[in-house]
Scaffold this motif. Structure first.
Motif, PDB file in Angstrom:
ATOM      1  N   ASP A  59       0.822  -1.219   0.000  1.00 13.28           N
ATOM      2  CA  ASP A  59       0.000   0.000   0.000  1.00 13.28           C
ATOM      3  C   ASP A  59       0.849   1.261   0.000  1.00 13.28           C
ATOM      4  O   ASP A  59       1.636   1.475   0.933  1.00 13.28           O
ATOM      5  CB  ASP A  59      -0.873   0.048   1.252  1.00 13.28           C
ATOM      6  CG  ASP A  59      -1.843  -1.107   1.380  1.00 13.28           C
ATOM      7  OD1 ASP A  59      -1.988  -1.868   0.414  1.00 13.28           O
ATOM      8  OD2 ASP A  59      -2.469  -1.231   2.455  1.00 13.28           O
ATOM      9  N   PHE A  83      -1.755   0.111  -5.360  1.00 11.18           N
ATOM     10  CA  PHE A  83      -1.599  -1.261  -4.868  1.00 11.18           C
ATOM     11  C   PHE A  83      -0.425  -1.875  -5.618  1.00 11.18           C
ATOM     12  O   PHE A  83      -0.480  -2.058  -6.831  1.00 11.18           O
ATOM     13  CB  PHE A  83      -2.888  -2.037  -5.113  1.00 11.18           C
ATOM     14  CG  PHE A  83      -2.838  -3.506  -4.760  1.00 11.18           C
ATOM     15  CD1 PHE A  83      -2.019  -3.996  -3.756  1.00 11.18           C
ATOM     16  CD2 PHE A  83      -3.657  -4.413  -5.439  1.00 11.18           C
ATOM     17  CE1 PHE A  83      -1.988  -5.350  -3.439  1.00 11.18           C
ATOM     18  CE2 PHE A  83      -3.641  -5.768  -5.131  1.00 11.18           C
ATOM     19  CZ  PHE A  83      -2.800  -6.240  -4.128  1.00 11.18           C
ATOM     20  N   PRO A 117      -5.642   0.397  -0.061  1.00 14.27           N
ATOM     21  CA  PRO A 117      -5.500  -0.634  -1.094  1.00 14.27           C
ATOM     22  C   PRO A 117      -5.793  -2.064  -0.667  1.00 14.27           C
ATOM     23  O   PRO A 117      -6.737  -2.682  -1.180  1.00 14.27           O
ATOM     24  CB  PRO A 117      -4.053  -0.449  -1.561  1.00 14.27           C
ATOM     25  CG  PRO A 117      -3.814   1.017  -1.398  1.00 14.27           C
ATOM     26  CD  PRO A 117      -4.508   1.350  -0.103  1.00 14.27           C
TER      27      PRO A 117
END
Length: 317
Positions: A59, A83, A117
């Motif tokens: 993340d 991501f 994410p």
């Protein structure tokens, strides 16, 4: 540039190393990282010998340093959240495919965006495996974790009656503040019987708890398992899969393949809109600079805080 890598003998399993700034593929943007968040999965990987010397980090939030050559994705200077499927995000720079990036709205900070994410996308995909959730009961296990807290809120937004599972009495008020209608205190799952049956169960605990929860699924209901912090093995009674009218589904969710159905960019954009509108919030239980990353990772594994850990590489603007 500097980046963090796995180092099982170091504090928190992390140490710094020097590396070249990555060269982007035509469909990738080069991101200058300002902030990243930690997940239990990647921190656990860092403790293993096979991850020694390997990059780490899913993340990130930051700013586009170089746009994708093929014209896809955000332009230079855009604040983005991403991501990193190569798990190489905990660095000063990272190359990320444009379909794994989403622009951060002006009203959302890098710190908050960086928590989305893995945890929020996982929660979103788990909830969307359920059907007819409006007015139905949804059980979220591991409710004090990143995925659990997002799952509670998303289930409420979908009109469900939400039951949260925690292990300790002192955690009840905390998860209730995120929208849980009822909270059960249990480690083995038996207490879930009180509010059963459930149209959807979102489980990140696994172990004995998962096996027991299969008894409490409503007709046509679904259990989604996305993690196993309580153990990888469980005992499952096959008869439980056809109790309460049967038609039950047990679904194993892996975020890496869920983004084949909807891009991470699209999912993150939906989540960021909810954050911007004040309908979805995160809980940052620990924050610091990346010089403290090893110490914070160790605290994460020791469950010294709840929610997400946010680490700043550069000062967020």
């Amino acid at each position: 540039m500097r980046k963090l890598i796995g180092s099982p003998n170091a504090t928190g399993g992390l140490e710094f190393t020097e590396a070249q700034i990555p060269k982007s593929l035509p469909n990738e943007c080069l991101v200058r990282v300002t902030t990243f968040s930690m997940n239990r999965g990647e921190i656990s990987f860092a403790q293993r010998n096979e991850y020694a010397g390997k990059s780490i980090g899913w993340d990130v939030a930051g700013t586009i340093e170089e746009a994708a050559i093929d014209g896809s994705g955000p332009q230079v200077g855009t604040k983005v959240v991403g991501f990193c499927t190569r798990m190489d995000g905990w660095a000063e720079y990272v190359a990320i495919p444009s379909n794994f990036l989403a622009p951060i709205p002006d009203g959302v900070s890098d710190d908050v965006a960086a928590t989305l994410p893995v945890a929020a996308l996982t929660a979103l995909h788990c909830l969307e495996k359920g059907t007819r959730l409006l007015g139905s009961k949804v059980l979220c296990t591991g409710a004090t974790g990143g995925v659990g807290l997002f799952a509670i809120q998303l289930a409420k937004l979908m009109g469900a009656e939400v039951i949260a599972q925690v292990r300790k009495p002192e955690q009840v008020d905390f998860v209730s503040s995120f929208g849980a209608d009822n909270v059960i205190i249990t480690s083995n799952g038996e207490a879930a019987k009180q509010f059963a049956p459930y149209r959807l169960i979102v489980d990140g605990v696994g172990g004995e708890l998962l096996g027991n929860l299969t008894k409490f699924v409503a007709k046509g209901g679904t259990i989604v398992t996305y993690g196993s912090t309580g153990g990888d093995e469980t005992t499952l009674s096959t008869s439980s899969m056809h109790m309460n009218g049967g038609q039950h589904t047990l679904y194993g969710l892996a975020l890496y393949t869920e983004v084949e159905f909807e891009t991470a960019s699209s999912g993150l954009t939906r989540l960021l809109k909810l954050v911007e509108q004040g309908k979805l919030k995160t809980h940052i239980g620990r924050e610091g600079t990346w010089e403290e990353a090893g110490k914070i990772a160790a605290e994460f594994l020791q469950r010294k805080f709840t929610g997400k850990a946010v680490i700043r590489v550069l000062d967020s603007k």
